[in-house]
Enzyme design. Structure first.
Site, mmCIF file in Angstrom:
data_model
loop_
_atom_site.group_PDB
_atom_site.id
_atom_site.type_symbol
_atom_site.label_atom_id
_atom_site.label_comp_id
_atom_site.label_asym_id
_atom_site.label_seq_id
_atom_site.Cartn_x
_atom_site.Cartn_y
_atom_site.Cartn_z
ATOM 1 C CD GLU A 27 -4.300 38.657 12.972
ATOM 2 O OE1 GLU A 27 -4.606 37.647 12.321
ATOM 3 O OE2 GLU A 27 -5.124 39.426 13.499
ATOM 4 C CG ASP A 28 -0.176 41.992 13.140
ATOM 5 O OD1 ASP A 28 -1.413 41.918 13.171
ATOM 6 O OD2 ASP A 28 0.552 41.819 14.129
ATOM 7 C CG HIS A 65 4.385 35.018 15.762
ATOM 8 N ND1 HIS A 65 5.590 35.498 16.212
ATOM 9 C CD2 HIS A 65 3.429 35.743 16.386
ATOM 10 C CE1 HIS A 65 5.364 36.477 17.083
ATOM 11 N NE2 HIS A 65 4.058 36.649 17.208
#
Ligand code: MN
Length: 725
Positions: A98-99, A94
């Site tokens: 994003e990271d 997840h």
């Protein structure tokens, strides 16, 4: 999807967690998954773990632990809810979009579109930063709702993510902890509640209190522990008494007792303004049985065993909560006056109460779950949200609407036909009217509550019989917004008021367009259908009404629209128009509708001010106009100036006192006409034997032109007095 994950041969998988915490172990997760997933699916999950571990390699959490522990823990929470394997994979991955530099396309390539979409959905929500202004928070919230409509699993992953972050919040700074806890209380816990995921809601709320009010939490927790110690025996006695009684009537059921959650104790103390000592029901008893029939029988047994406390019985079996929750609730006087709160429900209801909407995935295969209704209800709610969001003007409006829905505290009232309508607590007659039907809401004027006439603002209470009185002529009033509380009523009233403004804009647009046509074209000019269609296409507007309202709202200039209408029509010589249309008489009013006040009739050269009027646009007055001295206008007054290049004619009004002789009017008219001005109106207002007063409305180019006319008139021997009105 058979392509192997390109594992870096030097990939350092993280060590086992120092305290060997199982929720951080991939091996333990896989072992748990074996209880309900097939081996090839678990192999996929492990592949996703390798992919995630590689992507997050070297990253650390604030606590200093390897980052990958976090996604494993989130996947573990999903596993406890027995979510499908694609959600487990998405939970493991997840944070990679994003990271880490990982792209959505790479996820799609490796794990398929479904997983890629899920992770992408969660990432979009991760971007949200709820700290800032209300408007932004509202916008974020809207996004969250929309994501939910697309695939509700996105929200479940997001909730699991938040739950693990809350569990590990200690690593953060105190101010950050408080902020995150607050946000969890305001947004995540209500969503979990709305989706019926009670387990998660309780933990989120308890953790929020722990982090937002650490002192209070500790004090409460200690107090609870003491009470648990004192009352343990009593409750064991109660439990065995219940068991025995059930056995004697031959009903199979599981009886458990538990301490209430800190957050429910805390909110009860706050709501009732009582101290912990005064709080009596810290314990609850839960009885889980096989059938609905048994539930009611057990209730009878319980009420026989201990006296029920009046007014505390709630039947969520017959009327489930909005999120689908079903159970019987009752409070009883136990031995030694200890109050007992009992919940009675079937096993399916118990499962649903714990995992809510997630129960849908839990029992997808074969087993009858009773969660079908829950699923339908949730989807209905989401569909309603979608409609609401299309109607709501701004994100703030939307948030306000949804918030009402997120805190369901319901009452039930009856229609004259005996149907039950469910409304939130504090709902009023207007809310009820809109709940029955939008048209009834739009035309309601009063109500009969239990046969007594009552105003629209009356609050409704459980069990009332409500009949709405409507009137064809009645319309929603803005003041209703002060007391309606349901999203449906609020959105419909706003929608109606907006469409009123819309009608007003159309009317104005129509007037302006006509004016422009008369000015630029011959009086008989009427655009034909093909011309209108061409213009609508050009401006990408739906219909003629839309065009009119665009003009009325000042988004389009009427002269330019006329030009666009006749453009390309060979029968009309369009050279008369330059591309910019006519110059604007007032500086800085491009795009605005300008009109001149009839009370003082300003002409170029006059000192002017303007105010904005609904339906008439910018209305220009003379600075000296008495109508503008009115204090209600003062805050809307704007300084305006005439533009330098004026053309056209303006109307001015003058009053002339003349000696009453034959042919006077003709002399005046001749003089005015000689000064190249037209008389638009004449009004002989006063008359006595000697003097008559005549008012003229005449056309002038500007103030100087008007002054010359007045001077010429004054020079006539028959004129006694002349003033501008
Ligand atoms: Mn995360």
């Amino acid at each position: 999807m058979t392509s192997p994950v390109p594992v870096n041969p030097y990939l350092q998988l993280p060590d086992s967690p120092a305290n060997n915490e199982k929720r951080y172990l991939i091996s333990d997760l896989c072992a748990e998954l074996e209880r309900y997933l097939e081996s090839p699916q678990i192999a996929e999950v492990y592949r996703a773990y390798l992919f995630g571990a590689q992507a997050h390699e070297g990253q650390k959490r604030v606590s200093g632990e390897p980052y990958i522990y976090h996604p494993i823990a989130v996947a573990r929470i999903m596993c406890e809810m027995q979510m499908d394997y694609k959600s487990i994979i998405a939970a493991l991955l997840h944070d990679v979009i994003e990271d880490t530099p990982t792209l959505k396309e790479q996820l799609a390539e490796n794990f398929g579109d479904e997983v890629a979409e899920l992770v992408d959905g969660v990432s979009k929500l991760t971007h949200l930063d709820f700290v800032s202004k209300a408007e932004q928070q509202a916008e974020n919230f809207r996004k969250m709702m929309l994501a939910m409509v697309k695939d509700i699993r996105v929200i479940i992953i997001k909730l699991a993510d938040r739950l693990h972050n809350m569990r590990t919040l200690e690593a953060m700074r105190a101010d950050k902890r408080r902020r995150i806890a607050k946000e969890t209380m305001d947004i995540y816990a209500p969503i979990a509640n709305r989706l019926g995921i009670y387990n998660m809601r309780h933990e989120l709320l308890d953790l929020s209190i722990k982090n937002a009010y650490p002192m209070r939490y500790r004090a409460l927790n200690n107090a609870c522990k003491k009470v648990v110690g004192h009352r343990k025996e009593i409750f064991q006695t109660i439990e065995s008494a219940i068991n025995e009684r059930l056995k004697s009537v031959d009903i199979k059921a599981t009886v458990t007792h538990r301490r209430k959650n800190i957050h429910s104790i805390y909110s009860k103390m706050k709501e009732k303004k009582i101290s912990f000592r005064e709080l009596t029901d810290v314990f609850g008893v839960r009885i889980v049985c096989d059938s609905v029939d048994d539930c009611y029988r057990i209730l009878g047994v319980m009420h026989n065993l201990y006296k029920p406390i009046p007014g505390k019985f709630k039947d969520y079996l017959a009327i489930p909560k909005a999120n689908g929750y079903q159970s019987l609730h009752s409070s009883l006087f136990g031995p030694h006056g200890v109050p007992i709160e009992v919940q009675i429900r079937t096993l399916a209801m118990e499962r649903f109460a714990n995992s809510g909407i997630a129960a849908h995935w839990l029992y997808k295969k074969g087993e009858e779950s009773g969660s079908e209704t829950a699923q339908t209800r949730a989807l209905e709610w989401l569909k309603g949200l979608l409609e609401m969001q299309q109607r709501a003007g701004s994100s703030l409006e939307f948030l306000e609407s949804v918030k009402v829905d997120l805190f369901p505290d319901e009452i039930y009232v009856f229609t004259p036909q005996g149907d039950i309508k469910k409304l939130p607590r504090n709902a009023t007659v207007v809310d009820y009217a809109y709940a029955v039907h939008t048209d009834i809401g739009n035309t309601c004027v009063a109500a009969r509550i239990d046969r007594r006439m009552s105003p629209l603002s009356s609050k409704l209470y459980n069990g009332q019989l409500v009949e709405i009185i409507t009137s064809e002529q009645s319309r929603p009033h803005p003041s209703w917004l002060n007391y309606v509380i349901t999203a449906k009523a609020r959105t419909n009233i706003r929608h109606f008021l907006k469409s009123l403004q819309q009608a007003e804009a159309e009317k104005l647009g129509q007037r302006l367009l006509l004016q422009a046509m008369n000015q630029l074209m011959s009086k008989e000019y009427q655009p034909d259908e093909s011309q209108i269609k061409r213009v609508l296409d050009k401006y990408r507007l739906k219909n003629y009404q839309a065009l009119l309202s665009e003009i009325g709202l000042g988004n389009r200039n009427a002269s330019l629209v006329v030009k666009a209408l006749v453009d390309g029509d060979s029968s009309i010589d369009s050279h008369e128009f330059d591309s910019s249309g006519k110059p604007f008489p007032i500086k800085g009013t491009e795009g605005l509708v300008v009109s001149f006040a009839k009370c003082c009739r300003p002409v170029p050269g006059d000192h002017i001010v303007a105010h904005f009027s609904q339906g008439r646009g910018l209305v220009v007055h003379r600075l000296s106009c008495k109508n503008l001295q009115d204090p209600q206008h003062s805050h809307r007054k704007q300084e305006v100036q005439w533009s330098e290049h004026m053309q056209g004619e303006y109307l001015a009004a003058i009053r002339v006192d003349v000696q009453n002789q034959r042919g006077v009017l003709a002399r005046l008219a001749e003089t005015i006409s000689n000064m190249s001005s037209n008389i638009e109106q004449v009004n002989q207002s006063e008359k006595d034997g000697l003097i008559s007063t005549t008012e003229f409305v005449i056309t002038v180019r500007d103030r100087i032109h008007l002054a010359r006319i007045m001077k010429k008139l004054h020079a006539l021997p028959i004129v006694n007095k002349i003033i501008r009105i």
